[in-house]
Design a protein around this motif. Structure first.
Motif, PDB file in Angstrom:
ATOM      1  N   LEU A  45       1.993  -2.438  -9.892  1.00 33.78           N
ATOM      2  CA  LEU A  45       2.504  -1.079  -9.780  1.00 33.78           C
ATOM      3  C   LEU A  45       2.355  -0.338 -11.112  1.00 33.78           C
ATOM      4  CD1 LEU A  45       3.978   1.093  -8.143  1.00 33.78           C
ATOM      5  CD2 LEU A  45       6.118   0.017  -8.818  1.00 33.78           C
ATOM      6  N   ASP A  46       2.736  -0.981 -12.195  1.00 30.10           N
ATOM      7  CA  ASP A  46       2.675  -0.341 -13.508  1.00 30.10           C
ATOM      8  C   ASP A  46       1.243  -0.061 -13.953  1.00 30.10           C
ATOM      9  OD1 ASP A  46       5.433  -0.437 -13.654  1.00 30.10           O
ATOM     10  OD2 ASP A  46       5.479  -2.225 -14.920  1.00 30.10           O
ATOM     11  N   ASN A  47       0.319  -0.952 -13.620  1.00 28.99           N
ATOM     12  CA  ASN A  47      -1.040  -0.853 -14.146  1.00 28.99           C
ATOM     13  C   ASN A  47      -2.040  -0.173 -13.217  1.00 28.99           C
ATOM     14  OD1 ASN A  47      -0.294  -2.239 -16.500  1.00 28.99           O
ATOM     15  ND2 ASN A  47      -0.625  -4.209 -15.525  1.00 28.99           N
ATOM     16  N   ASP A  48      -1.820  -0.243 -11.903  1.00 29.55           N
ATOM     17  CA  ASP A  48      -2.880   0.149 -10.976  1.00 29.55           C
ATOM     18  C   ASP A  48      -2.496   1.189  -9.927  1.00 29.55           C
ATOM     19  OD1 ASP A  48      -4.696  -1.693 -12.154  1.00 29.55           O
ATOM     20  OD2 ASP A  48      -3.757  -3.323 -11.032  1.00 29.55           O
ATOM     21  N   VAL A  49      -1.238   1.574  -9.892  1.00 30.26           N
ATOM     22  CA  VAL A  49      -0.809   2.569  -8.896  1.00 30.26           C
ATOM     23  C   VAL A  49      -0.518   3.876  -9.624  1.00 30.26           C
ATOM     24  CG1 VAL A  49       0.926   3.153  -7.163  1.00 30.26           C
ATOM     25  CG2 VAL A  49       0.130   0.793  -7.378  1.00 30.26           C
ATOM     26  N   PRO A  50      -1.179   4.954  -9.193  1.00 33.98           N
ATOM     27  CA  PRO A  50      -0.939   6.246  -9.845  1.00 33.98           C
ATOM     28  C   PRO A  50       0.508   6.703  -9.666  1.00 33.98           C
ATOM     29  CG  PRO A  50      -2.801   6.374  -8.303  1.00 33.98           C
ATOM     30  CD  PRO A  50      -2.158   5.043  -8.120  1.00 33.98           C
ATOM     31  N   PRO A  51       1.042   7.412 -10.663  1.00 31.25           N
ATOM     32  CA  PRO A  51       2.409   7.926 -10.539  1.00 31.25           C
ATOM     33  C   PRO A  51       2.528   8.880  -9.344  1.00 31.25           C
ATOM     34  CG  PRO A  51       1.482   8.404 -12.721  1.00 31.25           C
ATOM     35  CD  PRO A  51       0.400   7.800 -11.905  1.00 31.25           C
ATOM     36  N   GLY A  52       3.714   8.923  -8.790  1.00 27.14           N
ATOM     37  CA  GLY A  52       3.965   9.824  -7.677  1.00 27.14           C
ATOM     38  C   GLY A  52       5.038   9.265  -6.771  1.00 27.14           C
ATOM     39  N   ALA A  55       4.643   5.537  -5.644  1.00 22.87           N
ATOM     40  CA  ALA A  55       4.958   4.617  -6.739  1.00 22.87           C
ATOM     41  C   ALA A  55       6.473   4.525  -6.955  1.00 22.87           C
ATOM     42  CB  ALA A  55       4.254   5.051  -8.016  1.00 22.87           C
ATOM     43  N   GLU A  56       7.147   5.664  -6.842  1.00 22.53           N
ATOM     44  CA  GLU A  56       8.608   5.668  -7.000  1.00 22.53           C
ATOM     45  C   GLU A  56       9.288   4.866  -5.891  1.00 22.53           C
ATOM     46  OE1 GLU A  56       9.792   9.759  -7.269  1.00 22.53           O
ATOM     47  OE2 GLU A  56       8.541  10.102  -9.034  1.00 22.53           O
TER      48      GLU A  56
END
Length: 93
Positions: A45-52, A55-56
């Protein structure tokens, strides 16, 4: 439905695998294995999922499952089922 189309398919597959592993471990009482799987999911999640928003939601599910894995495994299992479902719904584009 959530928009997880911006998560690469390989990352989505790895997250699903981590959530499934964590859920199986929680249900069998293996809290250490569940936490290992959740740590893997957290790194992804921290490295490969874009914020948004997605992800939240994933972060909330991981954090909740970590908090409840030892003392409330049924609750942790449900959080894990829901975050996995969040990833599954994206395939319906």
């Amino acid at each position: 439905m959530s928009d997880t189309g911006n998560i690469p398919e390989s990352v989505r597959d790895e997250l699903i695998s981590a959530f499934d592993g964590a859920r199986d471990a929680v249900r069998s009482g293996d809290t250490a294995a569940a936490r290992d799987c959740l740590a893997t999911a957290s790194r992804l999640l921290d490295n490969d999922v874009p914020p948004g928003p997605v992800a939240e939601q994933l972060r909330h599910g991981i954090d909740a499952a970590e908090r409840t894995a030892a003392d409330e495994p049924v609750v942790a299992s449900e959080y894990l089922r829901l975050v996995r479902r969040l990833l599954d719904t994206s395939a319906d584009d």
